[in-house]
Design a protein around this motif. Structure first.
Motif, PDB file in Angstrom:
ATOM      1  N   THR A  37      -0.993   4.494   1.527  1.00  0.00           N
ATOM      2  CA  THR A  37      -0.262   4.843   2.744  1.00  0.00           C
ATOM      3  C   THR A  37       1.038   5.550   2.368  1.00  0.00           C
ATOM      4  OG1 THR A  37       0.917   2.723   2.874  1.00  0.00           O
ATOM      5  CG2 THR A  37      -1.236   2.870   3.973  1.00  0.00           C
ATOM      6  N   TYR A  38       1.623   6.246   3.333  1.00  0.00           N
ATOM      7  CA  TYR A  38       2.804   7.056   3.064  1.00  0.00           C
ATOM      8  C   TYR A  38       3.930   6.198   2.504  1.00  0.00           C
ATOM      9  CZ  TYR A  38       6.498  10.502   3.760  1.00  0.00           C
ATOM     10  OH  TYR A  38       7.537  11.372   3.570  1.00  0.00           O
ATOM     11  N   ALA A  39       4.585   6.690   1.459  1.00  0.00           N
ATOM     12  CA  ALA A  39       5.524   5.874   0.688  1.00  0.00           C
ATOM     13  C   ALA A  39       6.763   5.472   1.470  1.00  0.00           C
ATOM     14  CB  ALA A  39       5.933   6.625  -0.574  1.00  0.00           C
ATOM     15  N   ALA A  40       7.288   6.346   2.312  1.00  0.00           N
ATOM     16  CA  ALA A  40       8.612   6.117   2.886  1.00  0.00           C
ATOM     17  C   ALA A  40       8.630   5.127   4.035  1.00  0.00           C
ATOM     18  CB  ALA A  40       9.206   7.453   3.352  1.00  0.00           C
ATOM     19  N   THR A  58       0.828  -1.214   0.000  1.00  0.00           N
ATOM     20  CA  THR A  58       0.000   0.000   0.000  1.00  0.00           C
ATOM     21  C   THR A  58       0.860   1.260   0.000  1.00  0.00           C
ATOM     22  OG1 THR A  58      -0.140   0.281   2.417  1.00  0.00           O
ATOM     23  CG2 THR A  58      -1.741  -1.217   1.379  1.00  0.00           C
ATOM     24  N   SER A  59       2.171   1.117   0.290  1.00  0.00           N
ATOM     25  CA  SER A  59       3.049   2.274   0.433  1.00  0.00           C
ATOM     26  C   SER A  59       3.156   3.042  -0.886  1.00  0.00           C
ATOM     27  CB  SER A  59       4.441   1.833   0.895  1.00  0.00           C
ATOM     28  OG  SER A  59       4.354   1.148   2.131  1.00  0.00           O
ATOM     29  N   PRO A  69       5.678  -8.047   1.258  1.00  0.00           N
ATOM     30  CA  PRO A  69       5.179  -8.261  -0.109  1.00  0.00           C
ATOM     31  C   PRO A  69       3.663  -8.386  -0.167  1.00  0.00           C
ATOM     32  CG  PRO A  69       5.977 -10.321   0.772  1.00  0.00           C
ATOM     33  CD  PRO A  69       6.238  -9.290   1.836  1.00  0.00           C
ATOM     34  N   VAL A  70       2.976  -7.857   0.840  1.00  0.00           N
ATOM     35  CA  VAL A  70       1.514  -7.905   0.902  1.00  0.00           C
ATOM     36  C   VAL A  70       0.996  -6.497   1.180  1.00  0.00           C
ATOM     37  CG1 VAL A  70       1.412 -10.299   1.672  1.00  0.00           C
ATOM     38  CG2 VAL A  70       1.604  -8.471   3.355  1.00  0.00           C
ATOM     39  N   ALA A  71      -0.283  -6.296   0.940  1.00  0.00           N
ATOM     40  CA  ALA A  71      -0.910  -4.998   1.207  1.00  0.00           C
ATOM     41  C   ALA A  71      -1.479  -4.998   2.627  1.00  0.00           C
ATOM     42  CB  ALA A  71      -2.013  -4.720   0.192  1.00  0.00           C
TER      43      ALA A  71
END
Length: 273
Positions: A208-211, A203-204, A256-258
């Protein structure tokens, strides 16, 4: 493995209370949203618009020289002229008053910094809330803490380009999700024995926030069991402001999952309600 037997009504209420308290700290008069600037101090004294005095970083620590008519409050006492803060330890902060502002004097990544916090900062006064996924007991997982023989120093990047942080890791946290087993490098948490993990997932950068996101985990029980509640995955300050020096997750802490749980991209960064 998902924790079973959860009272959904109580579960949601407890999550809402927790999230409300977290938001109150973030948006408090001197919380991270009140930060107006990030100054990297050097040997050459520097003056800044949002803080009184000339500030410098010396071999003996941070020094401020106040002109006539300038004042700071240190430990409740007024300070004039020169004040030596001494050497500040890595990741420590000292807070001093300046009118209705609070000035944070700190060390991050080996560098002395000054971060003024003004209650009237627009980022704070315009703040409404942080969007989050609806709390769901499905994301409360049973796991195990796998301690290292000795804590291992782990170097991670930071939200500020070129900056690095070094944390001691006491071990890894292992859990299963949808039939697959995952491990995350853990750091020490806020209380003795507690843990904290920094992670990203699928989700990043999408919802959700990328970092990064962070998750606090209570201390393992006598058999090393832990409860991992992804509903309480939170944004770090860098999700809201570029004036933060937050650490990035260690290598290997990308799931490796959301993980469709916890806090989402802040509205201030283009997130959706």
């Amino acid at each position: 493995m998902t924790v079973q037997g959860v009272d959904r009504v109580s579960f949601v209420q407890e999550w809402e209370d927790w999230h409300r308290q977290k938001e109150a700290v973030l948006a408090g008069p001197h919380g991270f949203l009140a930060i107006t600037s990030l100054h990297w101090l050097s040997a050459e004294p520097g003056r800044f618009e949002d803080a009184p005095g000339a500030w410098s970083s010396t071999a003996d620590g941070v020094v401020v020289q106040l002109d006539e008519g300038e004042e700071l409050t240190v430990d409740g006492q007024p300070v004039h002229g020169r004040h030596d803060f001494g050497v500040i330890a890595e990741r420590d902060s000292v807070y001093v008053g300046s009118g209705d502002a609070l000035l944070e004097v700190a060390k991050r990544g080996g560098h002395d910094i000054l971060r003024p916090r003004h209650p009237g900062n627009a980022l704070r006064t315009a703040f409404t809330r942080t969007p989050a996924y609806d709390p769901d007991p499905r994301w409360v997982l049973s796991g195990r803490f796998l301690p290292f023989d000795e804590p291992r120093p782990v170097t991670v990047g930071a939200a500020v380009e070129g900056l690095e942080h070094v944390y001691d890791s006491p071990g890894e946290v292992e859990f299963e999700l949808d039939g697959a087993r995952h491990r995350l490098t853990a750091f020490n948490g806020r209380t003795p024995g507690a843990l904290m993990v920094l992670f990203t997932d699928r989700t990043s950068g999408v919802t959700t926030y990328a970092a990064n996101r962070a998750l606090q985990i209570a201390a393992p029980d006598g058999e090393g069991r832990v409860t991992i509640d992804f509903n309480r995955a939170t944004n770090l300050p860098c999700a809201y402001t570029d004036l933060a020096t937050c650490p990035l997750p260690p290598a290997g802490n990308r799931l490796p999952v959301a993980i469709e749980a916890g806090e989402r991209i802040p509205l201030e960064r283009g997130g959706q309600p």
